[in-house]
Design a protein around this motif. Structure first.
Motif, PDB file in Angstrom:
ATOM      1  N   PRO A  81       4.908  10.127   3.907  1.00 41.63           N
ATOM      2  CA  PRO A  81       3.680  10.245   5.153  1.00 41.63           C
ATOM      3  C   PRO A  81       2.262  11.047   4.619  1.00 41.63           C
ATOM      4  CG  PRO A  81       5.152  11.282   5.886  1.00 41.63           C
ATOM      5  CD  PRO A  81       5.640  10.954   4.628  1.00 41.63           C
ATOM      6  N   LYS A  82       2.214  12.122   3.705  1.00 40.92           N
ATOM      7  CA  LYS A  82       1.141  12.338   3.509  1.00 40.92           C
ATOM      8  C   LYS A  82       0.065  12.131   2.365  1.00 40.92           C
ATOM      9  CE  LYS A  82       1.849  16.812   5.104  1.00 40.92           C
ATOM     10  NZ  LYS A  82       2.706  17.869   5.335  1.00 40.92           N
ATOM     11  N   GLU A  83       1.326  11.780   0.816  1.00 38.41           N
ATOM     12  CA  GLU A  83       0.692  11.505  -0.904  1.00 38.41           C
ATOM     13  C   GLU A  83       0.767   9.861  -0.527  1.00 38.41           C
ATOM     14  OE1 GLU A  83       1.780  14.444  -3.047  1.00 38.41           O
ATOM     15  OE2 GLU A  83       1.658  15.745  -1.804  1.00 38.41           O
ATOM     16  N   GLY A  84       2.014   9.367   0.158  1.00 40.54           N
ATOM     17  CA  GLY A  84       2.282   7.687  -0.420  1.00 40.54           C
ATOM     18  C   GLY A  84       0.904   7.203  -0.059  1.00 40.54           C
ATOM     19  N   ILE A  85       0.422   5.935  -0.552  1.00 37.80           N
ATOM     20  CA  ILE A  85      -0.653   5.300  -0.177  1.00 37.80           C
ATOM     21  C   ILE A  85      -0.074   3.737   0.273  1.00 37.80           C
ATOM     22  CG2 ILE A  85      -2.195   6.480  -1.546  1.00 37.80           C
ATOM     23  CD1 ILE A  85      -2.972   4.050  -2.724  1.00 37.80           C
ATOM     24  N   PHE A  86      -1.156   2.735   0.487  1.00 34.94           N
ATOM     25  CA  PHE A  86      -0.662   1.109   1.259  1.00 34.94           C
ATOM     26  C   PHE A  86      -1.947   1.010   0.436  1.00 34.94           C
ATOM     27  CE2 PHE A  86       1.710   3.938   3.707  1.00 34.94           C
ATOM     28  CZ  PHE A  86       2.882   3.579   3.092  1.00 34.94           C
ATOM     29  N   THR A  87      -1.548  -0.487   0.038  1.00 26.16           N
ATOM     30  CA  THR A  87      -2.485  -1.557  -0.715  1.00 26.16           C
ATOM     31  C   THR A  87      -2.709  -2.855   0.166  1.00 26.16           C
ATOM     32  OG1 THR A  87      -1.228  -2.405  -2.672  1.00 26.16           O
ATOM     33  CG2 THR A  87      -3.089  -0.357  -3.014  1.00 26.16           C
ATOM     34  N   ARG A  88      -3.595  -3.873  -0.463  1.00 26.45           N
ATOM     35  CA  ARG A  88      -3.429  -5.396   0.219  1.00 26.45           C
ATOM     36  C   ARG A  88      -4.016  -5.763  -1.259  1.00 26.45           C
ATOM     37  NH1 ARG A  88      -7.676  -8.778   1.047  1.00 26.45           N
ATOM     38  NH2 ARG A  88      -9.209  -6.985   0.976  1.00 26.45           N
ATOM     39  N   VAL A  89      -3.249  -6.796  -1.661  1.00 28.54           N
ATOM     40  CA  VAL A  89      -3.363  -7.659  -2.775  1.00 28.54           C
ATOM     41  C   VAL A  89      -4.449  -8.647  -2.691  1.00 28.54           C
ATOM     42  CG1 VAL A  89      -1.789  -8.565  -4.978  1.00 28.54           C
ATOM     43  CG2 VAL A  89      -0.642  -7.500  -3.345  1.00 28.54           C
ATOM     44  N   ILE A 110      -4.663  -7.393  -8.867  1.00 28.08           N
ATOM     45  CA  ILE A 110      -6.347  -6.655  -8.152  1.00 28.08           C
ATOM     46  C   ILE A 110      -5.686  -5.784  -6.909  1.00 28.08           C
ATOM     47  CG2 ILE A 110      -8.630  -6.078  -7.514  1.00 28.08           C
ATOM     48  CD1 ILE A 110      -9.462  -7.046  -9.707  1.00 28.08           C
ATOM     49  N   HIS A 111      -5.862  -4.615  -6.522  1.00 33.77           N
ATOM     50  CA  HIS A 111      -4.943  -4.048  -4.883  1.00 33.77           C
ATOM     51  C   HIS A 111      -6.564  -3.477  -4.432  1.00 33.77           C
ATOM     52  CE1 HIS A 111      -0.685  -4.397  -5.526  1.00 33.77           C
ATOM     53  NE2 HIS A 111      -1.443  -4.673  -7.045  1.00 33.77           N
ATOM     54  N   GLU A 112      -6.511  -3.211  -2.701  1.00 32.39           N
ATOM     55  CA  GLU A 112      -7.204  -2.381  -2.743  1.00 32.39           C
ATOM     56  C   GLU A 112      -6.569  -1.583  -1.723  1.00 32.39           C
ATOM     57  OE1 GLU A 112     -10.685  -2.819   1.165  1.00 32.39           O
ATOM     58  OE2 GLU A 112      -9.854  -4.096   0.439  1.00 32.39           O
ATOM     59  N   VAL A 113      -7.150  -0.356  -1.780  1.00 25.66           N
ATOM     60  CA  VAL A 113      -6.354   0.548  -0.659  1.00 25.66           C
ATOM     61  C   VAL A 113      -6.546   0.535   0.546  1.00 25.66           C
ATOM     62  CG1 VAL A 113      -5.996   2.932  -0.496  1.00 25.66           C
ATOM     63  CG2 VAL A 113      -6.130   2.690  -2.614  1.00 25.66           C
ATOM     64  N   ALA A 119       3.402   8.393  -6.619  1.00 30.62           N
ATOM     65  CA  ALA A 119       3.105   9.280  -7.720  1.00 30.62           C
ATOM     66  C   ALA A 119       4.339   9.848  -7.984  1.00 30.62           C
ATOM     67  CB  ALA A 119       2.276   9.746  -8.002  1.00 30.62           C
ATOM     68  N   LYS A 120       4.727   9.620  -9.541  1.00 38.48           N
ATOM     69  CA  LYS A 120       6.001  10.342 -10.029  1.00 38.48           C
ATOM     70  C   LYS A 120       5.796  11.571  -9.636  1.00 38.48           C
ATOM     71  CE  LYS A 120       8.548  11.967 -14.013  1.00 38.48           C
ATOM     72  NZ  LYS A 120       8.696  12.747 -13.816  1.00 38.48           N
ATOM     73  N   VAL A 155      -3.704  10.475  -9.337  1.00 33.82           N
ATOM     74  CA  VAL A 155      -3.967  11.335  -7.913  1.00 33.82           C
ATOM     75  C   VAL A 155      -4.285  10.282  -6.753  1.00 33.82           C
ATOM     76  CG1 VAL A 155      -4.329  13.520  -6.287  1.00 33.82           C
ATOM     77  CG2 VAL A 155      -4.128  13.605  -8.702  1.00 33.82           C
ATOM     78  N   LEU A 156      -3.170   9.310  -6.405  1.00 35.26           N
ATOM     79  CA  LEU A 156      -3.152   8.585  -5.524  1.00 35.26           C
ATOM     80  C   LEU A 156      -3.494   8.531  -4.281  1.00 35.26           C
ATOM     81  CD1 LEU A 156       0.472   6.650  -5.454  1.00 35.26           C
ATOM     82  CD2 LEU A 156      -1.395   5.483  -6.522  1.00 35.26           C
ATOM     83  N   TYR A 157      -3.080  10.357  -3.253  1.00 30.13           N
ATOM     84  CA  TYR A 157      -3.535  10.176  -1.863  1.00 30.13           C
ATOM     85  C   TYR A 157      -5.107  10.873  -2.446  1.00 30.13           C
ATOM     86  CZ  TYR A 157      -2.248  15.197  -3.649  1.00 30.13           C
ATOM     87  OH  TYR A 157      -2.321  16.370  -4.426  1.00 30.13           O
ATOM     88  N   THR A 158      -6.054  10.888  -3.687  1.00 35.92           N
ATOM     89  CA  THR A 158      -7.158  11.364  -2.449  1.00 35.92           C
ATOM     90  C   THR A 158      -8.320   9.679  -3.080  1.00 35.92           C
ATOM     91  OG1 THR A 158      -7.732  11.472  -5.210  1.00 35.92           O
ATOM     92  CG2 THR A 158      -6.609  13.564  -4.357  1.00 35.92           C
ATOM     93  N   LEU A 159      -7.376   9.198  -3.486  1.00 36.42           N
ATOM     94  CA  LEU A 159      -8.497   7.241  -3.616  1.00 36.42           C
ATOM     95  C   LEU A 159      -8.340   7.318  -1.883  1.00 36.42           C
ATOM     96  CD1 LEU A 159      -6.099   6.237  -6.280  1.00 36.42           C
ATOM     97  CD2 LEU A 159      -7.912   6.945  -6.480  1.00 36.42           C
ATOM     98  N   PRO A 160     -10.132   6.706  -2.375  1.00 34.26           N
ATOM     99  CA  PRO A 160     -10.546   6.842  -0.723  1.00 34.26           C
ATOM    100  C   PRO A 160      -9.887   5.395   0.010  1.00 34.26           C
ATOM    101  CG  PRO A 160     -12.405   7.418  -1.534  1.00 34.26           C
ATOM    102  CD  PRO A 160     -11.345   7.395  -3.186  1.00 34.26           C
TER     103      PRO A 160
END
Length: 146
Positions: A120-128, A94-97, A48-49, A78-83
């Motif tokens: 490391p704390k606030e970035g997230i990763f997804t699968r397309v 469509i992406h899955e966290v 997130a910016k 707020v990306l890092y709060t997404l389960p």
């Protein structure tokens, strides 16, 4: 409203990514021509910016989009709060966290400069899940599967 502010790409790992006008996101692969794309759980990285702004407030200058090696820079979510397992509609894709945060690699330039890094704390990763093109300005929505 959450939106994409930048799409960023690099042809090798461990380097800053360069902003591009739009990216082609391939189902179960990631961003076309990006070094981190592949058949694994961290196909696309998002930051997130608002997270980047926290580093700027700590005195880190010249934090252009892609400096944290994120593929998609977002705003308004707020990306890092997404389960893990959350599905996101980004533009028409469509992406899955799949992962929240990561271990910082040795020699991270940002961490070396200020003693900490936010990826490391606030970035997230997804699968397309569903591929397509994404560009700055595209809307990001959380898909509720109730």
């Amino acid at each position: 409203m959450a939106k994409v502010v930048s799409i960023n790409i690099s042809d090798k790992k461990g380097v800053v990514k360069t902003p591009i006008n739009e990216g082609e996101f391939i189902e179960d692969y990631g961003l076309k021509d990006d070094a981190h794309a592949g058949k694994w759980h961290r196909q696309v990285s998002l930051l997130a910016k608002e997270s980047i702004d926290k580093m700027t407030a700590l005195g880190v200058m010249d934090l252009s989009f892609g400096k944290f090696a994120e593929n998609i820079t977002t705003e308004g979510i707020v990306l890092y709060t997404l389960p893990v397992g959350t599905k996101l509609k980004i533009g028409r894709t469509i992406h899955e966290v799949t992962q929240i945060g990561k271990e910082c690699h040795t020699g991270c330039a940002i961490k070396n400069k200020v003693g900490q890094c936010i990826m490391p704390k606030e970035g997230i990763f997804t699968r397309v899940i569903t591929g397509g093109r994404i560009k700055a300005g595209d809307i990001i929505e959380i898909i509720n599967e109730d």
